[in-house]
Enzyme design. Structure first.
Site, mmCIF file in Angstrom:
data_model
loop_
_atom_site.group_PDB
_atom_site.id
_atom_site.type_symbol
_atom_site.label_atom_id
_atom_site.label_comp_id
_atom_site.label_asym_id
_atom_site.label_seq_id
_atom_site.Cartn_x
_atom_site.Cartn_y
_atom_site.Cartn_z
ATOM 1 N N ALA A 1 3.658 -0.368 -2.019
ATOM 2 C CA ALA A 1 3.490 -0.869 -3.383
ATOM 3 C C ALA A 1 4.768 -0.671 -4.189
ATOM 4 C CB ALA A 1 2.321 -0.152 -4.054
ATOM 5 N N HIS B 1 0.844 -1.191 0.000
ATOM 6 C CA HIS B 1 0.000 0.000 0.000
ATOM 7 C C HIS B 1 0.882 1.244 0.000
ATOM 8 C CE1 HIS B 1 -3.677 2.299 0.619
ATOM 9 N NE2 HIS B 1 -2.993 3.048 1.466
ATOM 10 N N SER B 2 0.603 2.158 -0.917
ATOM 11 C CA SER B 2 1.319 3.433 -1.026
ATOM 12 C C SER B 2 2.817 3.167 -1.206
ATOM 13 C CB SER B 2 1.021 4.292 0.210
ATOM 14 O OG SER B 2 1.357 5.640 0.003
ATOM 15 N N MET B 3 3.677 3.643 -0.305
ATOM 16 C CA MET B 3 5.103 3.361 -0.427
ATOM 17 C C MET B 3 5.361 1.867 -0.502
ATOM 18 S SD MET B 3 8.248 4.140 2.237
ATOM 19 C CE MET B 3 7.925 2.672 3.214
ATOM 20 N N SER C 1 -1.776 -0.879 -4.040
ATOM 21 C CA SER C 1 -2.932 -0.213 -3.448
ATOM 22 C C SER C 1 -2.562 1.205 -3.051
ATOM 23 C CB SER C 1 -3.371 -1.032 -2.221
ATOM 24 O OG SER C 1 -4.254 -0.322 -1.403
#
Length: 276
Positions: A113, A109-111, A137
Site C-alpha cells: 500500500a 497490501h501492507s508495504m 489494505s
C-alpha cells in the site's frame, strides 16, 4: 563512499511470471480496466495469481514482481522506498500500464500500500495518468511508518513474527525451506519500511478505499483511517474479519467484490458513488 548505482532491470522483468501481463495487448482496448497489485513485505505476487477470476472478465490483473522474488531472485531487494518507487514507476510507464486514458486501479497490501501510494505520487509528479482509484489494505497511513519494524530481529524472532502474524500458508512451518529462502527478502523489506519517512505532499486526487482487519496488530483501524488525509476525493473504510494476512482468508472475497465493482463502474456511475 558513493552509493553503487543499481543496474536497471528491463520493464518486462517487473511483470513476469504465470498469469502476469508483461504488456497490454495492442489489439485490446487501451482504456480497458487494469488492476495493478503491489504485494506485502517478504511476499511474492503468487497471492494475486487467481485474482483475474475474482475480479471478472475483461480486467487485466498486473501483479508487480519486486527484486529478490521468483524470476528476480538473483537481484538484491531494495531497502530504500524512494529508489523502489522510482524504478517501479518507470517500469509501469515503459510497459504501458500507465498509458494516458487507461482505466487502471492500484491495490497494495501492507508495504504494498505504501509503494502504491508512492508510485501514484510519482506518476502525478511526472504529469502522467495516476490510478483512478487506490485501494490500501492492512496498512497504516504513510506518516505512521518509520522506526523499528522487525528488521533488527534475529532469525528466530523473525520466524516467530512471521508465524504470529499468520503469514505462513497452511502447509508451511517455521523453519521450512520456503520460509528460510524468504527471510533475507523479508528483512530487506522491513528495513525499507523502517527507513521510510513521509514527506508532505498534496493529497491524491483519486478516491480511495482502505481495508482494516479486526485482529491486525500492526495496522489498527485508527491507523488505517488516517489514510483519509491522503485523498482530496473520498475514502471508504472497510472493516473485515481476520488478521494482518486476511488476504488468505474469507475476507478476500468481499475485497475482490469491491475491486470488481470499481473496475467495472462507468464514469457516469462513479461520481455519485464516491460522494460520502
Amino acid at each position: 563512499m558513493p552509493r553503487t548505482e543499481r543496474p536497471r532491470a528491463p520493464a518486462r522483468a517487473w511483470f513476469t511470471g504465470p498469469g502476469f501481463a508483461p504488456a497490454p495487448d495492442p489489439a485490446a482496448d487501451p482504456a480497458g480496466p487494469r488492476l495493478v497489485c503491489f504485494g506485502y513485505a517478504g511476499g511474492t505476487p503468487s497471492v494475486f495469481r487467481d485474482w483475474a477470476d475474482g475480479v471478472g472478465p475483461g480486467v487485466t490483473v498486473v501483479p508487480v514482481l519486486l527484486p529478490g522474488r521468483g524470476l528476480r531472485s538473483e537481484e538484491a531487494p531494495y531497502t530504500e522506498m524512494a529508489e523502489l518507487a522510482r524504478d517501479a514507476t518507470e517500469a509501469l510507464v515503459a510497459a504501458g500500464h500507465a498509458a494516458p486514458g487507461a482505466r487502471h486501479v492500484f491495490f497494495g497490501h501492507s508495504m504494498g500500500a505504501l509503494l502504491a501510494y508512492e508510485v501514484a505520487c510519482a506518476l502525478r509528479d511526472r504529469g502522467l495518468s495516476g490510478p483512478r482509484h487506490l485501494f490500501v489494505s492492512g496498512s497504516r497511513a504513510p506518516h505512521l511508518y518509520g522506526g523499528p519494524d522487525g528488521q533488527d530481529l534475529g532469525d528466530d524472532a523473525l520466524r516467530q513474527l512471521v508465524r504470529d502474524l499468520g503469514a505462513l500458508r497452511p502447509d508451511d512451518r517455521v523453519g521450512s525451506a520456503y520460509l528460510e529462502r524468504r527471510l533475507p527478502v523479508l528483512r530487506a523489506d522491513l528495513a525499507l519500511c523502517a527507513r521510510y519517512r513521509w514527506r508532505p505532499r498534496r493529497p491524491l486526487g483519486c478516491p480511495m478505499t482502505a481495508f482494516s482487519a479486526d485482529r491486525d496488530p500492526i495496522a489498527l483501524p485508527a491507523q488505517v483511517e488516517a489514510w483519509r488525509a491522503y485523498t482530496a476525493a473520498s475514502l471508504l473504510h472497510r472493516r473485515v474479519r481476520g488478521g494482518h494476512f486476511f488476504l488468505h482468508g474469507p475476507a478476500r472475497l468481499p475485497l475482490l467484490r469491491e475491486l470488481r465493482a470499481e473496475l467495472t463502474r462507468t464514469a457516469e456511475e462513479r461520481e455519485p458513488s464516491w460522494t460520502h
